[in-house]
Design an enzyme around this catalytic site. Sequence first.
Site, PDB file in Angstrom:
ATOM      1  N   GLU A   1      -1.769  -9.163   3.360  1.00  0.00           N
ATOM      2  CA  GLU A   1      -1.692  -9.733   4.718  1.00  0.00           C
ATOM      3  C   GLU A   1      -3.063 -10.068   5.304  1.00  0.00           C
ATOM      4  O   GLU A   1      -3.199 -10.956   6.136  1.00  0.00           O
ATOM      5  CB  GLU A   1      -0.928  -8.782   5.652  1.00  0.00           C
ATOM      6  CG  GLU A   1      -1.620  -7.465   6.033  1.00  0.00           C
ATOM      7  CD  GLU A   1      -1.404  -6.333   5.021  1.00  0.00           C
ATOM      8  OE1 GLU A   1      -1.088  -6.635   3.854  1.00  0.00           O
ATOM      9  OE2 GLU A   1      -1.578  -5.150   5.397  1.00  0.00           O
TER      10      GLU A   1
ATOM     11  N   HIS B   1      -3.622  -5.042   0.263  1.00  0.00           N
ATOM     12  CA  HIS B   1      -3.062  -5.606   1.498  1.00  0.00           C
ATOM     13  C   HIS B   1      -3.168  -7.129   1.481  1.00  0.00           C
ATOM     14  O   HIS B   1      -4.168  -7.670   1.948  1.00  0.00           O
ATOM     15  CB  HIS B   1      -3.840  -5.084   2.706  1.00  0.00           C
ATOM     16  CG  HIS B   1      -3.649  -3.634   2.978  1.00  0.00           C
ATOM     17  ND1 HIS B   1      -2.805  -3.157   3.955  1.00  0.00           N
ATOM     18  CD2 HIS B   1      -4.186  -2.540   2.379  1.00  0.00           C
ATOM     19  CE1 HIS B   1      -2.835  -1.840   3.961  1.00  0.00           C
ATOM     20  NE2 HIS B   1      -3.660  -1.438   3.012  1.00  0.00           N
TER      21      HIS B   1
ATOM     22  N   CYS C   1       0.834  -1.198   0.000  1.00  0.00           N
ATOM     23  CA  CYS C   1       0.000   0.000   0.000  1.00  0.00           C
ATOM     24  C   CYS C   1       0.871   1.251   0.000  1.00  0.00           C
ATOM     25  O   CYS C   1       1.455   1.575  -1.022  1.00  0.00           O
ATOM     26  CB  CYS C   1      -0.998  -0.046   1.152  1.00  0.00           C
ATOM     27  SG  CYS C   1      -2.433   0.987   0.809  1.00  0.00           S
TER      28      CYS C   1
HETATM   29  N1  GLN Z   1      -1.869   6.737   2.796  1.00  0.00           N
HETATM   30  C1  GLN Z   1      -1.957   5.981   1.588  1.00  0.00           C
HETATM   31  C2  GLN Z   1      -3.311   6.165   0.916  1.00  0.00           C
HETATM   32  O1  GLN Z   1      -4.256   6.565   1.528  1.00  0.00           O
HETATM   33  C3  GLN Z   1      -1.672   4.519   1.830  1.00  0.00           C
HETATM   34  C4  GLN Z   1      -2.654   3.840   2.713  1.00  0.00           C
HETATM   35  C5  GLN Z   1      -2.180   2.539   3.293  1.00  0.00           C
HETATM   36  O2  GLN Z   1      -0.969   2.270   3.320  1.00  0.00           O
HETATM   37  N2  GLN Z   1      -3.099   1.723   3.791  1.00  0.00           N
HETATM   38  O3  GLN Z   1      -3.450   5.894  -0.245  1.00  0.00           O
END
Ligand code: GLN
EC number: 6.3.4.2
Length: 536
Positions: free
Chosen positions: A513, A511, A385
């Site tokens: 995970e 994600h 992410c």
């Molecule tokens: N802050 C980033 C976004 O909003 C990544 C979010 C995250 O790592 N879950 O896109």
Amino acid sequence: MSKKNTKYIFVTGGVTSSLGKGIVSASLGLLLKSRGFNVTIQKLDPYINIDPGTLNPYEHGECYVTEDGAETDLDLGHYERYLDAPTSQNNNVTTGKIYQTVIEKERKGDFLGKTVQVIPHITNEIKRRIKILSKQNYDIIITEIGGTVGDIESLPYIETVRQLKWELGEKNSMVIHLTLLPYLASSGELKTKPSQHSVRQLMESGIMADVLVCRTEHKIPKDQRAKLAQFCNVPLENVIECKDMETIYEVPMYLQKQNFDDVVLKELDLKSEKDADLKDWKSFLKKFQNPKKTVEIALVGKYVSLQDSYISIAEAFKHAGADLETEVKVRWVYSGDVTEENIKDTLKGVNGILVAPGFGDRGIEGKVLTAKYARENKIPMLGICLGMQIMTIEFARNVLGHTKANSMEFDTATPDPVISIMEEQKNVIDKGGTMRLGAWKCALKNGSRLNEIYGSKNISERHRHRYEFNNDYLQEFEKNGFLATGTNPETGLVEALELPGHPFYVGVQYHPEYKSTVATPHPLFRAFIKACETSK
Ligand code: GLN
């Protein structure tokens, strides 16, 4: 559809918080599932936030995201990892949600002029939220009540349990009370008094515990067990010991040895022809506890002082590591401390690097340095992410020469917004529940590393973000070798980037995970660890 007689198990906690109700609930769920029952686990949280989505991870650990896009308590991650089955919006309820629903109804006039009160309106809404899961044809619903008995905030939940126990009738529901037996080193004794008091407190609320699960550092001597049974009104075999274990994955077996599942089935008048078959679980545990190799992976993030902030990543390492008979040691690195001067020492000797998800600009430059270090020194790296967004920024700055490239999250005036805010997010004002959340499809490029890792072209993974790869830069990136090998089939949003020629340099907007379980380790974590094994 056959209407099942769903049975309800309520798990309460006494004496202190953090006793591991989530793990005990997940372990019980696993045992009952292995006895052939269709089980789900739900968490009721007594706080007033609508969900933990807006909470700082330091407050409450990781925010876990379900398939249907709910931002939930991290215990739901345990439920999924143990049961190998998805949870949903309905599996996590907070006081905030309860009150919001009731107040919305009140505004619509649904209560027909009645005074709206905790009893019956709030308790009815809690009941509705518990029972809603029975529509999915579960045999057993385990409901974990967050907090500790006696807390002001928990009272409406405890009262609801009392009402439900009575309404559902004998043998259709039960209460498992988790307590602590403190050990007094000076007298060498486990003390039962705090447990007696918390059971009494439950009784004052009209609830008799049916089973006591006792967290303890030491084995409970026979006479102490008898004392607990007598003072707490439960049969001796319903006093279950839950000793501190080396790993949370030992707990199901430890409970099973004391016939915990049989005790519960008896209380609920359920019969099962099947013995609990934990063969696969045991084989996972054996491999997990007897690894043949070791790798060390640096987890670079800004919430590392509370490791629960990254719990799903840490557990995904365990699942995939065990599968490969490899111990994954995690070196927790605070990205705010990483500088050009110390990066070599900080990352010395690691076999791989994971740049973690996150929000806000603190520690960002340390992460960018880390991505550069991994790319240039050919150290396997997985960016998740925000981690993928960091890899994008680093590549734009140091390979494409856009030295001021950034994400619009950190610099709205950047001349090169290689990570930009998603179109549909531009006018979003509310912070809670408004990100791109939950499962979205991703199409993988034929012949890419990810295609090989997943063994499939079409995958679905869970998300939690507002920003995205800016497709205006896509051609330039690809021309210079950083390839978008995963994209959303409908919108073209970049879901994954990889750098061919590097041992492993993969960034994913999603994600992975959240989908790793003991029974199904995640292929991406597996491939990453495998790449780490061969790196020097
Ligand atoms: N802050 C980033 C976004 O909003 C990544 C979010 C995250 O790592 N879950 O896109």
